[in-house]
Design a protein around this motif. Sequence first.
Motif, PDB file in Angstrom:
ATOM      1  N   ASN A 340      36.389   5.366  17.068  1.00 61.38           N
ATOM      2  CA  ASN A 340      37.355   5.498  15.979  1.00 61.38           C
ATOM      3  C   ASN A 340      38.243   6.722  16.150  1.00 61.38           C
ATOM      4  O   ASN A 340      39.446   6.678  15.874  1.00 61.38           O
ATOM      5  N   LEU A 341      37.653   7.835  16.604  1.00 58.04           N
ATOM      6  CA  LEU A 341      38.441   9.048  16.839  1.00 58.04           C
ATOM      7  C   LEU A 341      39.537   8.784  17.871  1.00 58.04           C
ATOM      8  O   LEU A 341      40.682   9.228  17.714  1.00 58.04           O
ATOM      9  N   PHE A 342      39.177   8.067  18.921  1.00 57.67           N
ATOM     10  CA  PHE A 342      40.131   7.800  19.993  1.00 57.67           C
ATOM     11  C   PHE A 342      41.282   6.920  19.510  1.00 57.67           C
ATOM     12  O   PHE A 342      42.459   7.247  19.712  1.00 57.67           O
ATOM     13  N   LEU A 343      40.957   5.809  18.842  1.00 55.24           N
ATOM     14  CA  LEU A 343      41.991   4.860  18.437  1.00 55.24           C
ATOM     15  C   LEU A 343      42.837   5.380  17.274  1.00 55.24           C
ATOM     16  O   LEU A 343      43.970   4.929  17.093  1.00 55.24           O
ATOM     17  N   GLU A 344      42.290   6.299  16.456  1.00 56.05           N
ATOM     18  CA  GLU A 344      43.049   6.833  15.326  1.00 56.05           C
ATOM     19  C   GLU A 344      43.845   8.084  15.691  1.00 56.05           C
ATOM     20  O   GLU A 344      44.590   8.611  14.857  1.00 56.05           O
ATOM     21  N   ASP A 345      43.704   8.561  16.920  1.00 61.91           N
ATOM     22  CA  ASP A 345      44.453   9.748  17.337  1.00 61.91           C
ATOM     23  C   ASP A 345      45.951   9.425  17.346  1.00 61.91           C
ATOM     24  O   ASP A 345      46.374   8.419  17.927  1.00 61.91           O
ATOM     25  N   PRO A 346      46.789  10.243  16.700  1.00 62.37           N
ATOM     26  CA  PRO A 346      48.222   9.919  16.606  1.00 62.37           C
ATOM     27  C   PRO A 346      48.927   9.811  17.951  1.00 62.37           C
ATOM     28  O   PRO A 346      49.818   8.976  18.116  1.00 62.37           O
ATOM     29  N   VAL A 347      48.547  10.646  18.910  1.00 63.88           N
ATOM     30  CA  VAL A 347      49.174  10.587  20.229  1.00 63.88           C
ATOM     31  C   VAL A 347      48.807   9.276  20.928  1.00 63.88           C
ATOM     32  O   VAL A 347      49.665   8.609  21.522  1.00 63.88           O
ATOM     33  N   ILE A 348      47.537   8.890  20.843  1.00 63.21           N
ATOM     34  CA  ILE A 348      47.089   7.637  21.465  1.00 63.21           C
ATOM     35  C   ILE A 348      47.772   6.441  20.792  1.00 63.21           C
ATOM     36  O   ILE A 348      48.222   5.503  21.462  1.00 63.21           O
ATOM     37  N   LYS A 349      47.842   6.459  19.461  1.00 67.56           N
ATOM     38  CA  LYS A 349      48.475   5.370  18.730  1.00 67.56           C
ATOM     39  C   LYS A 349      49.946   5.236  19.101  1.00 67.56           C
ATOM     40  O   LYS A 349      50.487   4.134  19.183  1.00 67.56           O
ATOM     41  N   GLY A 350      50.600   6.366  19.345  1.00 72.04           N
ATOM     42  CA  GLY A 350      52.001   6.321  19.718  1.00 72.04           C
ATOM     43  C   GLY A 350      52.228   5.799  21.128  1.00 72.04           C
ATOM     44  O   GLY A 350      53.235   5.129  21.404  1.00 72.04           O
ATOM     45  N   ARG A 351      51.301   6.094  22.016  1.00 70.22           N
ATOM     46  CA  ARG A 351      51.441   5.705  23.418  1.00 70.22           C
ATOM     47  C   ARG A 351      50.907   4.293  23.686  1.00 70.22           C
ATOM     48  O   ARG A 351      51.333   3.624  24.636  1.00 70.22           O
ATOM     49  N   MET A 352      50.008   3.819  22.837  1.00 68.49           N
ATOM     50  CA  MET A 352      49.304   2.560  23.076  1.00 68.49           C
ATOM     51  C   MET A 352      50.226   1.351  23.279  1.00 68.49           C
ATOM     52  O   MET A 352      49.996   0.548  24.203  1.00 68.49           O
ATOM     53  N   PRO A 353      51.289   1.142  22.484  1.00 69.62           N
ATOM     54  CA  PRO A 353      52.152  -0.027  22.703  1.00 69.62           C
ATOM     55  C   PRO A 353      52.765  -0.080  24.095  1.00 69.62           C
ATOM     56  O   PRO A 353      52.828  -1.150  24.716  1.00 69.62           O
ATOM     57  N   GLU A 354      53.201   1.078  24.618  1.00 75.06           N
ATOM     58  CA  GLU A 354      53.802   1.100  25.946  1.00 75.06           C
ATOM     59  C   GLU A 354      52.763   0.776  27.012  1.00 75.06           C
ATOM     60  O   GLU A 354      53.050   0.047  27.980  1.00 75.06           O
ATOM     61  N   VAL A 355      51.567   1.324  26.843  1.00 74.42           N
ATOM     62  CA  VAL A 355      50.513   1.085  27.828  1.00 74.42           C
ATOM     63  C   VAL A 355      50.121  -0.396  27.830  1.00 74.42           C
ATOM     64  O   VAL A 355      49.939  -1.003  28.889  1.00 74.42           O
ATOM     65  N   LYS A 356      49.990  -0.995  26.636  1.00 73.89           N
ATOM     66  CA  LYS A 356      49.656  -2.415  26.554  1.00 73.89           C
ATOM     67  C   LYS A 356      50.720  -3.268  27.228  1.00 73.89           C
ATOM     68  O   LYS A 356      50.410  -4.229  27.959  1.00 73.89           O
ATOM     69  N   GLU A 357      51.986  -2.931  27.000  1.00 71.62           N
ATOM     70  CA  GLU A 357      53.079  -3.689  27.605  1.00 71.62           C
ATOM     71  C   GLU A 357      53.050  -3.566  29.124  1.00 71.62           C
ATOM     72  O   GLU A 357      53.290  -4.536  29.851  1.00 71.62           O
TER      73      GLU A 357
END
Length: 400
Positions: A340-357
Motif C-alpha cells: 500500500n505504501l508503494f502504490l499510494e506514493d505520489p511519485v509512483i502514482k504520477g509515474r505509473m501511467p507512463e510505465v504501464k503504457e
Amino acid sequence: MAQKYSVSKPSWVPEEKDEKFACSVMGGIEGIKDTTVGNINPAIQSGKLRPKRRMVLTEDEYVEGVANGDRMTLSRAITLIESNSPRHFKKAQRVLQRLLPRTGKALRIGITGVPGAGKSTMIEALGNMLCDEGHRVAILTVDPTSSVTKGSILGDKTRMGTLSRRPEAFIRPSPAGGTLGGVARKSRETMLMCEAAGYDIILIETVGVGQSETTVRSMVDFFMLVVLTGAGDELQGIKKGIMELADAIVVNKADGDNLTKAKVARGEFERMIEYIRPATPGWPTHAYLASAIEKTGLKELWEVMQAFEQMTKKSGVFQKRRDGQLLDWMHSMIDEHLHNLFLEDPVIKGRMPEVKEAVLGGTISPTQAVAELIHMFDVQRAAARQDDLFHPREDKGGGR
C-alpha cells in the motif's frame, strides 16, 4: 420524502404463519447509508428525526461494549474493522489493541467443504448442541466477493434460523474481498473481537473454493473437512490438497438411504488418509460419519475436538501453532503495508501511467519497469506520510 421507515408484509408470507415467522420489508429512507461508520441520514442530521441509538461510538464505548459482551456493540465493532476507510482502520486497530488481553482463550475451529456439502446446516446443529452444553459460540462465515460487482450475498445466516435466535450464539457473515488485508486480516480481527466478547468457541466457515481454505487453516486450531458420498476414488482424493490440511474428515448426510453409501465413503477416505502426512504433528486424522438433519455423530465430533485440544496442549503443538500463526499474520501485514505504501506514493502514482503504457507498448519489459519504479520509491518519504495508528489525536470521533 418519508421521514421514518415504513414496514410492510412481504408477498411470500405463509397463510398459516406462527410466532417463528418474523420477516418484514423495510422501505428505508432515500439517502441513508451505513450509519455505523458515520454516513448519517439527512433527516437525522438536520434534527427532524431522532436516532434510536448512538450513530457514532467513541473508542471507549466500543471497548466497554465488547468487553461486556453486548452483541450490538460487537456487531458495530466488526463493521468498523471491515471498513476500508483509513480513518476507521486506525480507530479499529486502537480498539483491538485495548481488547487484546481478553483474547486467545477460545477454541478456534475451521470448517470447509465443497458447496452443497451441508456446512451451514452442520454448523447450526453443532452450534445448538454446544449452546445446550453451556458454551458461547461465535460463527463467522466468509462469503466470496464478486470480482464484477464487488458485492457479497452474505446469505449463510439464512440456513441457521434456530441458532441465530439463541442469545448464546453470535453469527456474522463477512465478505472475502476488500483492501488492507482482505479475508486474512479482517477475519482474524473479527475472531479476536468475538473472543474479547466472551465467546469460548469460534466456528469459521470458508467459502468452499479457492485459496480461502489455506487462509482459514492459518487462523484456526482444528480444521474440519466436510465431504459427501461419491467424491471419487482414492487417487482422486489424494490429489485434493485440501485433505492435507484437515484434522478430521466428516462424511455428511449419513442418513436414510444414503447411510450405506456414507459408510463406504468413510472407508475410502480412511484409506486415502494413509498416504497423506497428518495436518497436525502427533494427531492422526480420521474420517467420521455425521448427519446434520438427524443430529447424529455431532457428539462424537465434539469429543474428537476436545481430545485434539487436550493432546496438542499437552504436547506443546497447540501453542506452537498459534505462535506461528501470529508471526505469519505479522509477515503478511508487512507485505500488505509495504504494498500500500508503494502504490499510494505520489511519485509512483504520477509515474505509473507512463510505465504501464511503455510495458504495453513493448518499449520496456515488466522486469525493467519494476526496477525503475522501485528506484524512484523513497522509503523515507513514504514513512513521513505514516501516522501513528495508536495515537488518537487526529481522530476526533474516537477519543479515549
